[in-house]
Design an enzyme around this catalytic site. Sequence first.
Site, PDB file in Angstrom:
ATOM      1  N   GLU A 131       0.907  -1.277   0.167  1.00  0.00           N
ATOM      2  CA  GLU A 131      -0.416   0.079   0.070  1.00  0.00           C
ATOM      3  C   GLU A 131       0.798   0.953  -0.364  1.00  0.00           C
ATOM      4  OE1 GLU A 131      -4.089  -0.639   2.078  1.00  0.00           O
ATOM      5  OE2 GLU A 131      -2.560  -2.175   3.369  1.00  0.00           O
TER       6      GLU A 131
ATOM      7  N   SER B 135      -5.786  -3.310   1.245  1.00  0.00           N
ATOM      8  CA  SER B 135      -6.019  -2.093   0.075  1.00  0.00           C
ATOM      9  C   SER B 135      -6.603  -3.826  -0.448  1.00  0.00           C
ATOM     10  CB  SER B 135      -5.104  -1.937  -0.236  1.00  0.00           C
ATOM     11  OG  SER B 135      -4.772  -0.822  -0.075  1.00  0.00           O
TER      12      SER B 135
ATOM     13  N   TYR C 201      -9.190   1.522  -6.070  1.00  0.00           N
ATOM     14  CA  TYR C 201      -8.063   2.951  -6.098  1.00  0.00           C
ATOM     15  C   TYR C 201      -8.053   2.971  -8.019  1.00  0.00           C
ATOM     16  CZ  TYR C 201      -6.978   1.752  -1.427  1.00  0.00           C
ATOM     17  OH  TYR C 201      -6.487   1.051   0.056  1.00  0.00           O
TER      18      TYR C 201
ATOM     19  N   ARG D  16     -10.645   3.570  11.465  1.00  0.00           N
ATOM     20  CA  ARG D  16     -11.971   3.098  11.323  1.00  0.00           C
ATOM     21  C   ARG D  16     -12.290   1.599  10.973  1.00  0.00           C
ATOM     22  NH1 ARG D  16     -10.641   3.249   5.261  1.00  0.00           N
ATOM     23  NH2 ARG D  16     -11.755   1.305   5.173  1.00  0.00           N
TER      24      ARG D  16
ATOM     25  N   ASP E 115     -15.271  -0.842   9.763  1.00  0.00           N
ATOM     26  CA  ASP E 115     -15.850  -1.564   8.135  1.00  0.00           C
ATOM     27  C   ASP E 115     -17.138  -2.165   8.781  1.00  0.00           C
ATOM     28  OD1 ASP E 115     -14.405   0.600   7.409  1.00  0.00           O
ATOM     29  OD2 ASP E 115     -13.515  -0.710   5.886  1.00  0.00           O
TER      30      ASP E 115
ATOM     31  N   GLU F  47     -14.285  -5.296   9.712  1.00  0.00           N
ATOM     32  CA  GLU F  47     -12.490  -5.027   9.879  1.00  0.00           C
ATOM     33  C   GLU F  47     -12.600  -3.750  10.733  1.00  0.00           C
ATOM     34  OE1 GLU F  47      -9.663  -4.686   7.495  1.00  0.00           O
ATOM     35  OE2 GLU F  47     -10.991  -3.837   5.858  1.00  0.00           O
TER      36      GLU F  47
ATOM     37  N   ASN G 286      -9.795  -0.175  10.760  1.00  0.00           N
ATOM     38  CA  ASN G 286      -8.265  -0.189   9.670  1.00  0.00           C
ATOM     39  C   ASN G 286      -7.543   1.344  10.977  1.00  0.00           C
ATOM     40  OD1 ASN G 286      -8.294  -1.429   7.167  1.00  0.00           O
ATOM     41  ND2 ASN G 286     -10.446  -0.789   7.387  1.00  0.00           N
TER      42      ASN G 286
ATOM     43  N   GLY H 268      -7.575   4.648   5.138  1.00  0.00           N
ATOM     44  CA  GLY H 268      -7.142   6.239   3.769  1.00  0.00           C
ATOM     45  C   GLY H 268      -7.491   7.611   4.637  1.00  0.00           C
TER      46      GLY H 268
HETATM   47  N1  LIG Z   1     -17.427 -12.274   4.156  1.00  0.00           N
HETATM   48  C1  LIG Z   1     -17.456 -11.060   2.356  1.00  0.00           C
HETATM   49  N2  LIG Z   1     -18.817 -11.206   2.595  1.00  0.00           N
HETATM   50  C2  LIG Z   1     -19.076 -10.568   1.228  1.00  0.00           C
HETATM   51  N3  LIG Z   1     -18.170  -9.265   1.008  1.00  0.00           N
HETATM   52  C3  LIG Z   1     -16.698  -9.215   1.466  1.00  0.00           C
HETATM   53  C4  LIG Z   1     -16.180 -10.682   2.251  1.00  0.00           C
HETATM   54  N4  LIG Z   1     -15.327 -10.278   2.748  1.00  0.00           N
HETATM   55  C5  LIG Z   1     -14.383  -9.354   2.042  1.00  0.00           C
HETATM   56  N5  LIG Z   1     -15.557  -8.670   0.794  1.00  0.00           N
HETATM   57  C6  LIG Z   1     -15.310  -7.530   0.565  1.00  0.00           C
HETATM   58  O1  LIG Z   1     -14.165  -7.214   0.018  1.00  0.00           O
HETATM   59  C7  LIG Z   1     -13.808  -6.278   0.316  1.00  0.00           C
HETATM   60  C8  LIG Z   1     -12.754  -5.913   0.622  1.00  0.00           C
HETATM   61  O2  LIG Z   1     -12.236  -6.882   2.311  1.00  0.00           O
HETATM   62  P1  LIG Z   1     -11.765  -6.428   3.916  1.00  0.00           P
HETATM   63  O3  LIG Z   1     -11.877  -7.715   4.306  1.00  0.00           O
HETATM   64  O4  LIG Z   1     -11.910  -5.279   3.636  1.00  0.00           O
HETATM   65  O5  LIG Z   1     -10.278  -6.336   3.215  1.00  0.00           O
HETATM   66  P2  LIG Z   1      -9.353  -4.876   2.969  1.00  0.00           P
HETATM   67  O6  LIG Z   1      -8.997  -5.629   4.448  1.00  0.00           O
HETATM   68  O7  LIG Z   1      -7.990  -5.401   1.990  1.00  0.00           O
HETATM   69  O8  LIG Z   1      -9.647  -4.194   2.792  1.00  0.00           O
HETATM   70  C9  LIG Z   1     -14.863  -5.958   1.506  1.00  0.00           C
HETATM   71  O9  LIG Z   1     -14.972  -4.358   1.361  1.00  0.00           O
HETATM   72  C10 LIG Z   1     -15.711  -6.173   0.735  1.00  0.00           C
HETATM   73  O10 LIG Z   1     -16.682  -5.479  -0.850  1.00  0.00           O
HETATM   74 MG   LIG Z   2     -11.372  -3.490   4.163  1.00  0.00          MG
END
Ligand SMILES: Nc1ncnc2c1ncn2[C@@H]1O[C@H](COP(=O)(O)OP(=O)(O)O)[C@@H](O)[C@H]1O
Ligand SMILES: [Mg+2]
Length: 369
Positions: free
Chosen positions: A16, A192, A261, A300, A302, A316, A318, A322
């Site tokens: 990142e 990311s 991005y 943040r 999510d 998660e 963060n 960002g």
């Molecule tokens: N269990 C899930 N069900 C539905 N969508 C998911 C799930 N896990 C991840 N995603 C999708 O993938 C994206 C990235 O996953 P995330 O766990 O937030 O990883 P990162 O830490 O890379 O942001 C999420 O913003 C969402 O759009």
């Molecule tokens: Mg995420």
Amino acid sequence: MARLQIAVLFGGRSGEHEVSLRSAAAIITGLRAQEQFEVLPVGITRDGSWLYGGDPLQALASGKVPGDNVCVTVLPDPAKRGLYVLEGKEAGCIIPVDVVFPVLHGTFGEDGTVQGLLELARLPYVGAGVLGSAAGMDKVMMKAVLEQGGVPVGPYVWFKSIDWERDSSRIMMEVKTRLGYPCFVKPANLGSSVGISKVHIEDGLARAVALAARFDRKILVEKYLPGREIECSVLGNDEPRASVPGEIIPCNEFYDYRAKYIDDRSEILIPADLSSQLRKQVRELAVKTFVLMDCAGLGRVDFFVDDKENKVWVNEINTIPGFTSISMYPKMWEASGLPFEDLLANLVALALERFVDRERLETVYDPEA
Ligand SMILES: Nc1ncnc2c1ncn2[C@@H]1O[C@H](COP(=O)(O)OP(=O)(O)O)[C@@H](O)[C@H]1O
Ligand SMILES: [Mg+2]
């Protein structure tokens, strides 16, 4: 009054790296606009060298390191607190620093490593400490802590790449019976959306695991969670508060690297259009997550929100989200009545508050006293 010297760290040994440059550009501009701060930009190259002087942001962005940069470091010796110059005429000099602002996303910056160095150096810094950073970065550890604390997270299975190599059919069976398809495969420590796949059928699992295993030895598979992607900003130390929630509407099948991005068709809605009950639930869970994860300064959180079933899951946290001027974290604060520059001033004040708090702790124990 003397201006506070703020060392802003950016770039770094992380997938990142580029995102960090964008966040740092906004933060440097926002701090420089304020009389009370003097900004010392420190660019960390992809190899891990710390560049100071000249314009390190420009140097990293262009990939050309001009002669006006020198390498600096932070020594784990509180007697030599500040930026220690490693080369040139000033070699051995120490540039005083009051607060460090790590604007590093992902590995070697958001994961507790830089935070550990700053603790040893006895330098105040913005954001979570070693534990909050490390546990927040590792999605498996994070889920364990949140589950234990009663925060709803979706069902998941995790394993090490060596477990997969030894017995992939057992893991495939577990994924099928406990999670079903579609599911999401992720490296445990990254951001990311790097290395993340949505897997629709069992045949696609091996490929997704191989991709995730390129980035981490720990792999997480999650049940697909339906619903809207809602985010909420948290600010504070011992008494954190939550912003109004916002919503991301990804332009791709999920919010992947491209949607984040490259392609600018993803939409952002702040505040998110949620019922007052869901809004309240999201804000309370954001603060609870921040506290359980032992975060400080900023975070943040999510979510996935299924408003048909009235269900909320934390996806998660963060710990260094960002931070460009159009990023969710500052935008959600702006919509909550806290403008970008004031937010930065708050974060610096929180870093100093946390430092004073920790300095009060005793590091010598005399059983006779
Ligand atoms: N269990 C899930 N069900 C539905 N969508 C998911 C799930 N896990 C991840 N995603 C999708 O993938 C994206 C990235 O996953 P995330 O766990 O937030 O990883 P990162 O830490 O890379 O942001 C999420 O913003 C969402 O759009
Ligand atoms: Mg995420």
